[in-house]
Design a protein around this motif. Structure first.
Motif, short mmCIF file in Angstrom:
data_model
loop_
_atom_site.label_atom_id
_atom_site.label_comp_id
_atom_site.label_asym_id
_atom_site.label_seq_id
_atom_site.Cartn_x
_atom_site.Cartn_y
_atom_site.Cartn_z
N ASP A 22 1.17 -1.53 0.08
CA ASP A 22 -0.18 -0.15 0.14
C ASP A 22 0.48 1.65 0.13
OD1 ASP A 22 -2.41 -1.39 -0.69
OD2 ASP A 22 -3.01 -1.45 2.49
N LEU A 23 2.44 1.02 1.03
CA LEU A 23 2.81 2.44 1.13
C LEU A 23 3.67 3.18 -0.56
CD1 LEU A 23 3.82 4.94 3.01
CD2 LEU A 23 6.14 3.08 3.39
N ALA A 24 3.84 1.48 -1.47
CA ALA A 24 4.75 1.93 -2.23
C ALA A 24 3.47 1.96 -3.81
CB ALA A 24 5.12 0.47 -3.02
N ASP A 30 0.55 9.17 -5.59
CA ASP A 30 0.26 10.43 -5.00
C ASP A 30 1.22 10.56 -4.10
OD1 ASP A 30 -0.74 12.61 -3.53
OD2 ASP A 30 -2.40 11.53 -2.82
N LEU A 31 2.31 10.76 -4.84
CA LEU A 31 3.79 11.40 -4.20
C LEU A 31 3.97 12.34 -2.96
CD1 LEU A 31 7.15 10.29 -4.18
CD2 LEU A 31 7.08 12.03 -6.22
N PRO A 32 3.06 13.91 -3.77
CA PRO A 32 2.85 14.54 -2.92
C PRO A 32 2.60 14.14 -1.47
CG PRO A 32 2.27 15.91 -4.63
CD PRO A 32 2.92 13.81 -5.08
N ARG A 33 1.40 13.87 -1.61
CA ARG A 33 1.09 12.77 0.57
C ARG A 33 1.94 12.18 0.84
NH1 ARG A 33 -5.28 10.79 0.63
NH2 ARG A 33 -4.90 12.74 -0.37
N TRP A 34 2.39 11.36 -0.30
CA TRP A 34 3.87 9.96 0.34
C TRP A 34 4.79 11.03 0.86
CZ3 TRP A 34 8.83 9.48 -0.03
CH2 TRP A 34 9.25 8.10 0.34
N ARG A 35 5.11 12.14 0.25
CA ARG A 35 6.15 13.14 0.71
C ARG A 35 5.93 13.87 2.14
NH1 ARG A 35 10.05 17.04 -2.87
NH2 ARG A 35 10.41 18.82 -0.47
N ARG A 36 4.70 13.71 1.76
CA ARG A 36 4.56 14.40 3.55
C ARG A 36 3.93 14.63 4.53
NH1 ARG A 36 0.10 16.84 1.52
NH2 ARG A 36 -1.25 15.34 2.69
N SER A 211 11.39 0.41 -8.36
CA SER A 211 11.32 1.09 -8.36
C SER A 211 11.73 2.11 -9.95
CB SER A 211 13.28 0.87 -8.00
OG SER A 211 13.33 2.38 -7.52
N GLY A 212 10.86 2.69 -9.89
CA GLY A 212 10.38 3.23 -11.40
C GLY A 212 11.55 4.37 -11.43
N GLN A 213 11.89 5.34 -10.47
CA GLN A 213 12.72 6.27 -10.07
C GLN A 213 14.22 6.00 -10.25
OE1 GLN A 213 10.82 5.50 -7.95
NE2 GLN A 213 12.54 5.46 -5.76
N TRP A 214 14.69 4.49 -10.29
CA TRP A 214 15.56 4.39 -10.98
C TRP A 214 15.71 3.36 -11.88
CZ3 TRP A 214 19.72 6.47 -8.52
CH2 TRP A 214 19.38 6.80 -7.18
N ALA A 215 14.71 2.88 -11.52
CA ALA A 215 14.90 2.55 -14.08
C ALA A 215 15.39 3.45 -15.03
CB ALA A 215 13.68 2.03 -13.82
N ALA A 216 14.67 4.80 -14.22
CA ALA A 216 14.82 5.99 -15.31
C ALA A 216 16.01 6.64 -15.40
CB ALA A 216 13.84 7.52 -14.70
N ALA A 217 16.71 6.33 -14.24
CA ALA A 217 18.37 6.94 -14.17
C ALA A 217 18.82 5.76 -15.25
CB ALA A 217 18.55 6.60 -12.91
N ALA A 218 18.25 4.54 -15.38
CA ALA A 218 18.65 3.64 -15.82
C ALA A 218 18.74 3.85 -17.58
CB ALA A 218 18.83 2.23 -15.46
N GLN A 219 17.79 4.14 -17.64
CA GLN A 219 16.90 4.69 -19.13
C GLN A 219 17.95 5.79 -20.07
OE1 GLN A 219 12.63 4.84 -18.34
NE2 GLN A 219 12.60 3.66 -20.62
N SER A 220 18.06 6.71 -18.49
CA SER A 220 19.14 7.90 -19.28
C SER A 220 20.56 7.58 -19.89
CB SER A 220 18.81 8.83 -18.14
OG SER A 220 19.43 10.20 -18.15
N GLY A 221 21.51 6.31 -18.57
CA GLY A 221 21.90 6.42 -18.96
C GLY A 221 22.08 5.28 -20.38
N LEU A 222 21.14 4.25 -20.64
CA LEU A 222 21.04 3.23 -21.81
C LEU A 222 20.59 4.81 -23.25
CD1 LEU A 222 19.43 0.49 -20.60
CD2 LEU A 222 21.45 0.37 -21.68
#
Length: 806
Positions: A22-24, A30-36, A211-222
């Motif tokens: 549920d947390l994931a 809703d990342l803003p709420r998760w962060r708040r 981990s979508g945010q880190w997957a994006a980092a790997a995509q950026s490197g590729l």
């Protein structure tokens, strides 16, 4: 997540009780709420710990670590504020204290205080009983700042150690981060295949852990790898996916980075307006200085290509100032190069020279502590353009001696150090080597060779403005050294015309054509260079490594190897030759060891006969037959003055150090094995196909059997540059050793043997054949249809392949 669970006065408490799934889900939707909620929870629990409530310490640390991990990627400024704000929380557990210290070190790095951050990580890693998770993270973060500050060897070691920790702990997310960082280093060293493998490993780990945010980092490197390969569609698809993710997450700094990458892709394709606009948008999002300089470089390059030199200069000066302010050594050389180039175009030669020198000195300082040969080669290859620009600019300013000194520093550096143990080149800016009176040294240096540049640059049309600004002009420079001094000459030859077309680096038919050999003589050997010389040392560079110099023909049609012409020796560089001359001479116990193996499945018929004949001629020892010989060679080979190996050889273009000699049944003696030997012999003769073929990597590093035997201690190596029939090879080697036995020096012995083979007649061949096993049959085959006065082996394909290197 059930809304009833998370409503109420202290909604943040839900993050302590809900399931991980549920947390994931909340983090994704809703990342803003998760962060708040995490920020509120960290503040509330931190205050309770400050007032003495140690019972909530585990929950506080759990929320702090989760929030810190997220902010580290999305909001670096907020991470710094978090680390500072929680630094005074009186944590009781040792692992918790270590986590806070680790976060403090990361915060220092995000503020561009790299040395301070490294000091924190060093102190943590030296601490006994360090928590394993903190240990793995500290290794990774320390490696990151080592990379940024130019300490590549330490960075690679740290990433690999971190990878081992996460694999042992089964932490797939952290394992992915280690793979990600290794892929980035491989990309920076232009090791694209290795980088693609590492980044795909990272992507797999991130996909498995959601981990979508880190997957994006790997995509950026590729995307960077695809971009540099010129695979534009694949690169832009990766970048577009990353932009969408970063915008959705509100990750400003990460969004700024990928926009700069896209800007560079636009520039590479000649889309100048898009390049400037995208880079400026990226600058607006970037919150840390570490990548802002990339944006300034991209804008400056686009403006330079557009002819806006004054504006480009301002952009490059801004990039340089940023790099110097934050100590970003990994990009400092490029900033100096770009600023130097635009100053040159503006006509300020002295200022340009200062910048080019500064760029080269950054590279020298960066590579000085390196010990891994592969990293040295990749680093120097990556920045080859800096040296090329510096050499050409020195020549334009009439500084030939300095140009030569920088050319020496740009070639075969790792080879020189492997052979001579020399950490820094001895060539000074005002120092020339002592050349014997009878000797001429021809040291070539090529620039603007597309074959050693990035694939995307090779794809640009020859009249592309981008190519003209990003690639040094194609030149073949000859530094001519004698006892009288040095002369620099620009040969009227585009080195790109010499790039071999054969995937196995063997294109001999094109180079052995009589007209081509005649033309190359005039292009590469201007009239004065051979006058009065009895010995010529040739240091090829780039594509010139494949030129058969012995076959080049003068105006009378005589090849360089013709009797009466100077003796030829090939050297990797003048610095190598100077160092090599100082190696102590070791008096061997025995004269000659001849090794031979006819092999299986090959057309070789005379290699074992050749080995026997040479052993008889020299009074030496002979090892022939199918039995393994490599181990004995490693143990006893160094006891001889001469080592002769006659067998099948093969060059491996994909892995040059796996090139091999087939010394026994099923036994392949590779260059990689020989590198580990101690072989202080006067001469190694490799009478096999392609033993002299090397893959010349960027930085003019020859990789193959020649490198291996010289590095193992041989003073000279006699090798072949292409496959030669075994009967004429046997005849040449027979004459060569006969000359050695009457006291002829190695190079002179080869010269005389080549001259003899060119002029041998049918009558002489029949006389020799009658004395040799199987000789009569060979003579019959070779003499069929030939006239009595024919010169059977006059064509250079039979003798010009053999060269002495050392």
């Amino acid at each position: 997540m059930n809304e009833n669970v998370i409503e109420g006065k202290a909604a943040w408490t839900a993050v302590l009780t809900v399931s991980p799934d549920d947390l994931a889900q909340l983090e994704q939707t809703d990342l803003p709420r998760w962060r708040r909620w995490h920020e509120e929870g960290v503040d509330a629990l931190g205050q309770q710990v400050r007032t003495g409530n140690t019972a909530v310490e585990p929950d506080f640390l759990r929320l702090l670590e989760r929030l810190g991990n997220r902010l580290l990627l999305d909001d670096p400024d907020a991470f710094v504020a978090l680390a500072k704000g929680m630094a005074d929380v009186p944590i009781q557990t040792r692992a918790g204290q270590q986590l806070l210290r680790y976060f403090g070190g990361v915060a220092l790095g995000l503020q561009d205080r790299y040395e301070a951050a490294l000091a924190v990580f060093d102190a943590l890693l030296a601490e006994a009983g360090l928590d394993e998770v903190v240990y793995g993270r500290a290794l990774n973060s320390r490696a990151l700042y080592c990379r940024i500050t130019g300490r590549l060897q330490e960075a690679i070691t740290g990433y690999r150690q971190s990878l081992a920790v996460w694999q042992r702990l089964g932490n797939r997310l952290r394992e992915g981060l280690a793979w990600l960082n290794l892929g980035i280093v491989a990309y920076q060293l232009q090791q694209y295949d290795e980088g693609e493998i590492d980044l795909n490993q990272a992507l797999q780990c991130f996909t498995e852990t959601g981990s979508g945010q880190w997957a994006a980092a790997a995509q950026s490197g590729l995307g960077l790898i695809y971009r540099d390969r010129g695979q534009w569609a694949a690169a832009m698809a990766c970048f577009a996916a990353v932009v969408a993710r970063r915008r959705a997450d509100g990750a400003r700094d990460s969004l700024g980075r990928v926009l700069v990458n896209i800007s560079e892709a636009h520039l590479m394709q000649g889309h100048l307006e898009e390049a400037v606009a995208t880079a400026q948008e990226g600058l607006a999002y970037l919150e840390t200085k570490v990548y802002a300089m990339n944006a300034h470089l991209a804008v400056g390059l686009a403006r330079q290509v557009a002819g806006e030199l004054a504006a480009a200069r301002a952009d490059f000066e801004a990039a340089l100032a940023l790099a110097q302010a934050i100590g970003r050594q990994d990009m400092l050389a490029e900033a100096h190069l770009r600023l130097g180039d635009v100053l040159r175009r503006l006509g300020d030669d002295e200022a340009a020279l200062t910048q080019f020198r500064a760029g080269a000195n950054v590279i020298e300082a960066t590579r000085a502590p390196l010990r891994d040969e592969g990293v040295k080669i990749s680093l120097l290859g990556r920045w080859q353009q800096v040296y090329e620009a510096l050499v050409l600019h020195c020549l334009e300013m009439g500084r030939a001696t300095e140009a030569f000194a920088w050319a020496e520093r740009a070639r075969a550096r790792a080879f020189v150090e492997a052979v001579g143990g020399m950490v820094e080149p001895e060539t000074k800016m005002d120092d020339l080597p002592d050349i014997p009176p009878d000797t001429a040294v021809l040291s070539y240096f090529t620039t603007g060779v597309l074959d050693r540049e990035l694939p995307w640059l090779q794809q640009l049309p020859s009249d592309s403005a981008v190519r003209e600004h990003l690639l040094p002009p194609a030149r073949t420079v000859l530094f001519f050294l004698t006892a009288a001094g040095l002369t620099a000459h620009v040969c009227p030859l585009n080195p790109n015309d010499l790039v071999w077309r054969s995937p196995r680096l063997e294109d001999r038919n094109r180079f052995l054509d009589t007209a081509v050999c005649r033309a190359l003589y005039d292009l590469l050997l201007p009239a004065p260079v051979l006058a009065g010389a009895q010995r010529v040392l040739i240091a090829p560079h780039g594509p010139l490594h494949e030129v058969p110099f012995a076959a080049l023909r003068d105006g009378a049609g005589r090849p360089l190897s013709w009797p009466g012409n100077p003796l030829l020796t090939m050297i990797p560089s003048v610095t190598f030759w100077r160092q090599h001359q100082r190696r102590p001479t070791i008096v061997p116990n025995r004269l000659c060891l001849a090794v031979g193996y006819d092999g299986t499945g090959h057309s070789l018929r005379h290699t074992e006969t050749e080995a026997r004949f040479i052993a008889i001629t020299t009074g030496g020892d002979v090892w022939i037959g199918a039995q393994p010989k490599a181990a004995l060679l490693a143990e006893q080979g160094g006891e001889y003055r001469w080592l002769h190996v006659a067998c099948h050889g093969r060059f491996d273009p994909q892995s040059p150090l796996d090139s091999y000699l087939e010394t026994g049944a099923g036994e392949r003696l590779t260059a990689r094995q020989v590198l580990a030997w101690r072989l202080p012999v006067e001469l190694v003769t490799l009478s096999a196909c392609q033993t002299g073929v090397s893959q010349v990597q960027r930085g003019d590093e020859p990789m193959g059997l020649v490198r291996a035997f010289l590095a193992a201690g041989a003073r000279a190596v006699l090798v072949s540059q292409w496959a030669v029939a075994d009967w004429p090879t046997f005849l040449l080697m027979r004459r060569f050793y006969q000359e050695l036995m009457v006291g002829t020096e190695t190079t002179a012995a080869l010269h005389m043997a080549q001259g003899w083979l060119q002029s041998v007649t049918p009558v002489e061949l029949q006389s020799i054949a009658s004395e040799l096993p199987g000789g009569a049959e060979e003579a019959t085959n070779w003499l069929a249809g030939k006239e009595e006065g024919a010169r059977l082996f006059a064509h250079p394909r039979f003798w010009a392949a053999f060269v002495v290197v050392g």
